[in-house]
Design a protein around this motif. Structure first.
Motif, PDB file in Angstrom:
ATOM      1  N   UNK A  53       0.816  -1.210   0.000  1.00 18.07           N
ATOM      2  CA  UNK A  53       0.000   0.000   0.000  1.00 18.07           C
ATOM      3  C   UNK A  53       0.849   1.259   0.000  1.00 18.07           C
ATOM      4  N   UNK A  54       1.907   1.256   0.793  1.00 17.83           N
ATOM      5  CA  UNK A  54       2.816   2.403   0.841  1.00 17.83           C
ATOM      6  C   UNK A  54       3.473   2.612  -0.522  1.00 17.83           C
ATOM      7  N   UNK A  55       3.927   1.545  -1.144  1.00 15.36           N
ATOM      8  CA  UNK A  55       4.570   1.649  -2.457  1.00 15.36           C
ATOM      9  C   UNK A  55       3.591   2.206  -3.494  1.00 15.36           C
ATOM     10  N   UNK A  56       2.346   1.753  -3.464  1.00 15.71           N
ATOM     11  CA  UNK A  56       1.346   2.244  -4.422  1.00 15.71           C
ATOM     12  C   UNK A  56       1.065   3.734  -4.218  1.00 15.71           C
ATOM     13  N   UNK A  57       0.948   4.153  -2.965  1.00 14.52           N
ATOM     14  CA  UNK A  57       0.684   5.569  -2.681  1.00 14.52           C
ATOM     15  C   UNK A  57       1.864   6.451  -3.079  1.00 14.52           C
ATOM     16  N   UNK A  58       3.086   5.981  -2.799  1.00 17.54           N
ATOM     17  CA  UNK A  58       4.265   6.755  -3.192  1.00 17.54           C
ATOM     18  C   UNK A  58       4.367   6.854  -4.709  1.00 17.54           C
ATOM     19  N   UNK A  59       4.085   5.758  -5.394  1.00 19.57           N
ATOM     20  CA  UNK A  59       4.110   5.771  -6.857  1.00 19.57           C
ATOM     21  C   UNK A  59       3.052   6.737  -7.398  1.00 19.57           C
ATOM     22  N   UNK A  60       1.868   6.725  -6.813  1.00 19.12           N
ATOM     23  CA  UNK A  60       0.803   7.642  -7.220  1.00 19.12           C
ATOM     24  C   UNK A  60       1.252   9.092  -7.014  1.00 19.12           C
ATOM     25  N   UNK A  61       1.837   9.367  -5.866  1.00 15.92           N
ATOM     26  CA  UNK A  61       2.292  10.720  -5.571  1.00 15.92           C
ATOM     27  C   UNK A  61       3.382  11.200  -6.512  1.00 15.92           C
ATOM     28  N   UNK A  62       4.329  10.316  -6.807  1.00 18.23           N
ATOM     29  CA  UNK A  62       5.429  10.685  -7.707  1.00 18.23           C
ATOM     30  C   UNK A  62       4.901  10.948  -9.112  1.00 18.23           C
ATOM     31  N   UNK A  63       4.051  10.051  -9.601  1.00 16.93           N
ATOM     32  CA  UNK A  63       3.525  10.217 -10.962  1.00 16.93           C
ATOM     33  C   UNK A  63       2.625  11.435 -11.073  1.00 16.93           C
ATOM     34  N   UNK A  64       1.771  11.659 -10.081  1.00 15.89           N
ATOM     35  CA  UNK A  64       0.887  12.824 -10.162  1.00 15.89           C
ATOM     36  C   UNK A  64       1.695  14.111 -10.031  1.00 15.89           C
ATOM     37  N   UNK A  65       2.745  14.091  -9.229  1.00 15.64           N
ATOM     38  CA  UNK A  65       3.617  15.262  -9.131  1.00 15.64           C
ATOM     39  C   UNK A  65       4.323  15.555 -10.443  1.00 15.64           C
ATOM     40  N   UNK A  66       4.723  14.500 -11.129  1.00 15.19           N
ATOM     41  CA  UNK A  66       5.377  14.662 -12.431  1.00 15.19           C
ATOM     42  C   UNK A  66       4.407  15.260 -13.450  1.00 15.19           C
ATOM     43  N   UNK A  67       3.169  14.778 -13.431  1.00 18.08           N
ATOM     44  CA  UNK A  67       2.169  15.325 -14.353  1.00 18.08           C
ATOM     45  C   UNK A  67       1.902  16.798 -14.048  1.00 18.08           C
ATOM     46  N   UNK A  68       1.803  17.127 -12.764  1.00 18.97           N
ATOM     47  CA  UNK A  68       1.576  18.530 -12.386  1.00 18.97           C
ATOM     48  C   UNK A  68       2.740  19.400 -12.860  1.00 18.97           C
ATOM     49  N   UNK A  69       3.953  18.890 -12.711  1.00 13.44           N
ATOM     50  CA  UNK A  69       5.120  19.633 -13.180  1.00 13.44           C
ATOM     51  C   UNK A  69       5.108  19.836 -14.680  1.00 13.44           C
ATOM     52  N   UNK A 133      -9.557   9.612  -8.856  1.00 12.46           N
ATOM     53  CA  UNK A 133      -9.925   8.810 -10.027  1.00 12.46           C
ATOM     54  C   UNK A 133      -9.498   9.525 -11.310  1.00 12.46           C
ATOM     55  N   UNK A 134      -9.693  10.827 -11.367  1.00 12.96           N
ATOM     56  CA  UNK A 134      -9.296  11.590 -12.562  1.00 12.96           C
ATOM     57  C   UNK A 134      -7.777  11.614 -12.706  1.00 12.96           C
ATOM     58  N   UNK A 135      -7.061  11.712 -11.600  1.00 14.30           N
ATOM     59  CA  UNK A 135      -5.591  11.676 -11.669  1.00 14.30           C
ATOM     60  C   UNK A 135      -5.135  10.297 -12.145  1.00 14.30           C
ATOM     61  N   UNK A 136      -5.744   9.240 -11.618  1.00 20.89           N
ATOM     62  CA  UNK A 136      -5.366   7.888 -12.073  1.00 20.89           C
ATOM     63  C   UNK A 136      -5.580   7.747 -13.574  1.00 20.89           C
ATOM     64  N   UNK A 137      -6.693   8.263 -14.066  1.00 22.63           N
ATOM     65  CA  UNK A 137      -6.964   8.193 -15.503  1.00 22.63           C
ATOM     66  C   UNK A 137      -5.927   9.010 -16.278  1.00 22.63           C
ATOM     67  N   UNK A 138      -5.590  10.200 -15.776  1.00 27.74           N
ATOM     68  CA  UNK A 138      -4.573  11.031 -16.434  1.00 27.74           C
ATOM     69  C   UNK A 138      -3.227  10.310 -16.466  1.00 27.74           C
ATOM     70  N   UNK A 139      -2.877   9.637 -15.385  1.00 30.43           N
ATOM     71  CA  UNK A 139      -1.608   8.894 -15.337  1.00 30.43           C
ATOM     72  C   UNK A 139      -1.620   7.776 -16.375  1.00 30.43           C
ATOM     73  N   UNK A 140      -2.723   7.013 -16.441  1.00 30.95           N
ATOM     74  CA  UNK A 140      -2.812   5.929 -17.435  1.00 30.95           C
ATOM     75  C   UNK A 140      -2.672   6.471 -18.850  1.00 30.95           C
ATOM     76  N   UNK A 141      -3.378   7.564 -19.132  1.00 31.00           N
ATOM     77  CA  UNK A 141      -3.323   8.152 -20.472  1.00 31.00           C
ATOM     78  C   UNK A 141      -1.921   8.686 -20.779  1.00 31.00           C
ATOM     79  N   UNK A 142      -1.299   9.331 -19.817  1.00 30.10           N
ATOM     80  CA  UNK A 142       0.051   9.874 -20.002  1.00 30.10           C
ATOM     81  C   UNK A 142       1.039   8.737 -20.262  1.00 30.10           C
TER      82      UNK A 142
END
Length: 151
Positions: A53-69, A133-142
Protein backbone atom coordinates in the motif's frame (compact mmCIF):
# COMPACT_ATOMS: atom_id res chain seq x y z
CA UNK A 1 6.49 20.97 -0.28
CA UNK A 2 4.56 20.41 2.97
CA UNK A 3 2.72 17.45 1.44
CA UNK A 4 5.98 15.83 0.37
CA UNK A 5 7.51 16.28 3.83
CA UNK A 6 4.38 14.86 5.45
CA UNK A 7 4.42 11.88 3.11
CA UNK A 8 8.07 11.18 3.88
CA UNK A 9 7.47 11.38 7.63
CA UNK A 10 4.45 9.07 7.37
CA UNK A 11 6.42 6.62 5.23
CA UNK A 12 9.27 6.52 7.75
CA UNK A 13 6.84 6.01 10.65
CA UNK A 14 5.03 3.25 8.74
CA UNK A 15 8.29 1.48 7.90
CA UNK A 16 9.34 1.64 11.57
CA UNK A 17 5.98 0.23 12.60
CA UNK A 18 6.19 -2.53 10.00
CA UNK A 19 9.68 -3.52 11.18
CA UNK A 20 8.51 -3.72 14.79
CA UNK A 21 5.42 -5.74 13.85
CA UNK A 22 7.58 -8.01 11.69
CA UNK A 23 9.93 -8.68 14.61
CA UNK A 24 6.98 -9.52 16.84
CA UNK A 25 5.59 -11.82 14.15
CA UNK A 26 8.84 -13.78 14.00
CA UNK A 27 8.79 -14.12 17.79
CA UNK A 28 5.25 -15.53 17.64
CA UNK A 29 6.16 -18.04 14.92
CA UNK A 30 9.29 -19.20 16.78
CA UNK A 31 7.26 -20.18 19.86
CA UNK A 32 5.91 -23.19 17.99
CA UNK A 33 2.49 -22.87 19.63
CA UNK A 34 -0.24 -23.35 16.98
CA UNK A 35 -2.23 -20.23 17.91
CA UNK A 36 0.95 -18.14 18.21
CA UNK A 37 2.12 -19.38 14.79
CA UNK A 38 -1.21 -18.37 13.22
CA UNK A 39 -0.95 -14.93 14.85
CA UNK A 40 2.67 -14.65 13.68
CA UNK A 41 1.76 -15.54 10.10
CA UNK A 42 -1.05 -12.97 10.17
CA UNK A 43 1.38 -10.38 11.51
CA UNK A 44 3.78 -11.18 8.67
CA UNK A 45 1.07 -10.85 6.02
CA UNK A 46 -0.19 -7.50 7.33
CA UNK A 47 3.19 -5.72 6.98
CA UNK A 48 3.51 -7.09 3.44
CA UNK A 49 0.12 -5.56 2.60
CA UNK A 50 1.24 -2.34 4.31
CA UNK A 51 4.44 -2.16 2.26
CA UNK A 52 2.46 -2.76 -0.93
CA UNK A 53 0.00 0.00 0.00
CA UNK A 54 2.82 2.40 0.84
CA UNK A 55 4.57 1.65 -2.46
CA UNK A 56 1.35 2.24 -4.42
CA UNK A 57 0.68 5.57 -2.68
CA UNK A 58 4.27 6.75 -3.19
CA UNK A 59 4.11 5.77 -6.86
CA UNK A 60 0.80 7.64 -7.22
CA UNK A 61 2.29 10.72 -5.57
CA UNK A 62 5.43 10.68 -7.71
CA UNK A 63 3.53 10.22 -10.96
CA UNK A 64 0.89 12.82 -10.16
CA UNK A 65 3.62 15.26 -9.13
CA UNK A 66 5.38 14.66 -12.43
CA UNK A 67 2.17 15.32 -14.35
CA UNK A 68 1.58 18.53 -12.39
CA UNK A 69 5.12 19.63 -13.18
CA UNK A 70 4.66 18.89 -16.89
CA UNK A 71 1.38 20.79 -16.97
CA UNK A 72 2.84 23.75 -15.10
CA UNK A 73 5.96 23.84 -17.29
CA UNK A 74 3.71 23.96 -20.35
CA UNK A 75 1.75 26.83 -18.77
CA UNK A 76 -1.47 24.81 -18.96
CA UNK A 77 -2.58 24.75 -15.33
CA UNK A 78 -6.14 25.97 -14.79
CA UNK A 79 -5.86 29.76 -14.79
CA UNK A 80 -9.47 30.54 -13.93
CA UNK A 81 -9.25 29.13 -10.41
CA UNK A 82 -8.51 31.74 -7.75
CA UNK A 83 -6.15 30.47 -5.09
CA UNK A 84 -6.46 31.33 -1.41
CA UNK A 85 -3.40 32.57 0.53
CA UNK A 86 -3.01 29.01 1.86
CA UNK A 87 -2.46 27.78 -1.71
CA UNK A 88 -5.74 25.91 -1.91
CA UNK A 89 -8.21 26.53 -4.70
CA UNK A 90 -11.22 28.64 -3.74
CA UNK A 91 -14.06 26.14 -3.51
CA UNK A 92 -16.83 28.35 -4.89
CA UNK A 93 -14.73 29.10 -7.98
CA UNK A 94 -14.03 25.40 -8.49
CA UNK A 95 -17.75 24.65 -8.26
CA UNK A 96 -18.48 27.35 -10.84
CA UNK A 97 -15.99 26.17 -13.48
CA UNK A 98 -16.45 22.44 -12.87
CA UNK A 99 -18.99 21.82 -15.70
CA UNK A 100 -16.66 23.30 -18.33
CA UNK A 101 -13.69 21.19 -17.21
CA UNK A 102 -15.79 18.04 -17.04
CA UNK A 103 -17.21 18.67 -20.52
CA UNK A 104 -13.72 19.16 -21.93
CA UNK A 105 -12.40 15.95 -20.35
CA UNK A 106 -15.38 14.01 -21.69
CA UNK A 107 -14.98 15.58 -25.14
CA UNK A 108 -11.28 14.63 -25.19
CA UNK A 109 -11.24 11.25 -23.40
CA UNK A 110 -7.64 10.50 -24.47
CA UNK A 111 -6.20 13.86 -23.34
CA UNK A 112 -4.34 13.36 -20.05
CA UNK A 113 -4.03 17.13 -19.56
CA UNK A 114 -7.82 17.58 -19.64
CA UNK A 115 -8.26 14.82 -17.06
CA UNK A 116 -5.54 16.21 -14.82
CA UNK A 117 -7.06 19.70 -14.94
CA UNK A 118 -10.43 18.14 -14.08
CA UNK A 119 -8.77 16.46 -11.11
CA UNK A 120 -7.51 19.84 -9.90
CA UNK A 121 -11.03 21.24 -10.11
CA UNK A 122 -12.50 18.19 -8.34
CA UNK A 123 -9.95 18.64 -5.56
CA UNK A 124 -10.72 22.33 -5.33
CA UNK A 125 -14.42 21.51 -5.06
CA UNK A 126 -13.64 19.14 -2.19
CA UNK A 127 -14.33 15.89 -4.07
CA UNK A 128 -11.16 13.93 -3.29
CA UNK A 129 -12.51 10.58 -4.46
CA UNK A 130 -13.27 11.83 -7.97
CA UNK A 131 -10.06 13.86 -8.01
CA UNK A 132 -7.98 10.73 -7.36
CA UNK A 133 -9.93 8.81 -10.03
CA UNK A 134 -9.30 11.59 -12.56
CA UNK A 135 -5.59 11.68 -11.67
CA UNK A 136 -5.37 7.89 -12.07
CA UNK A 137 -6.96 8.19 -15.50
CA UNK A 138 -4.57 11.03 -16.43
CA UNK A 139 -1.61 8.89 -15.34
CA UNK A 140 -2.81 5.93 -17.43
CA UNK A 141 -3.32 8.15 -20.47
CA UNK A 142 0.05 9.87 -20.00
CA UNK A 143 1.86 6.53 -19.64
CA UNK A 144 0.09 5.13 -22.73
CA UNK A 145 1.01 8.26 -24.70
CA UNK A 146 4.64 7.97 -23.56
CA UNK A 147 4.79 4.31 -24.63
CA UNK A 148 3.40 5.17 -28.08
CA UNK A 149 5.96 7.98 -28.41
CA UNK A 150 8.82 5.61 -27.52
CA UNK A 151 7.99 3.25 -30.38
Amino acid sequence: MKARTGAIIMAVVLVLYLVLVGQRAVQFVLTGEPIAVVIGVALIILPIIGVWGLAMELQFGIKSGRLAGDLEAAGEMPADLPVLPSGRVERSAADAVFPAYKARAEAEPENWKAWFRLAIVYRGAGDSRRARAAVRRAIRLHDAHAKRADR
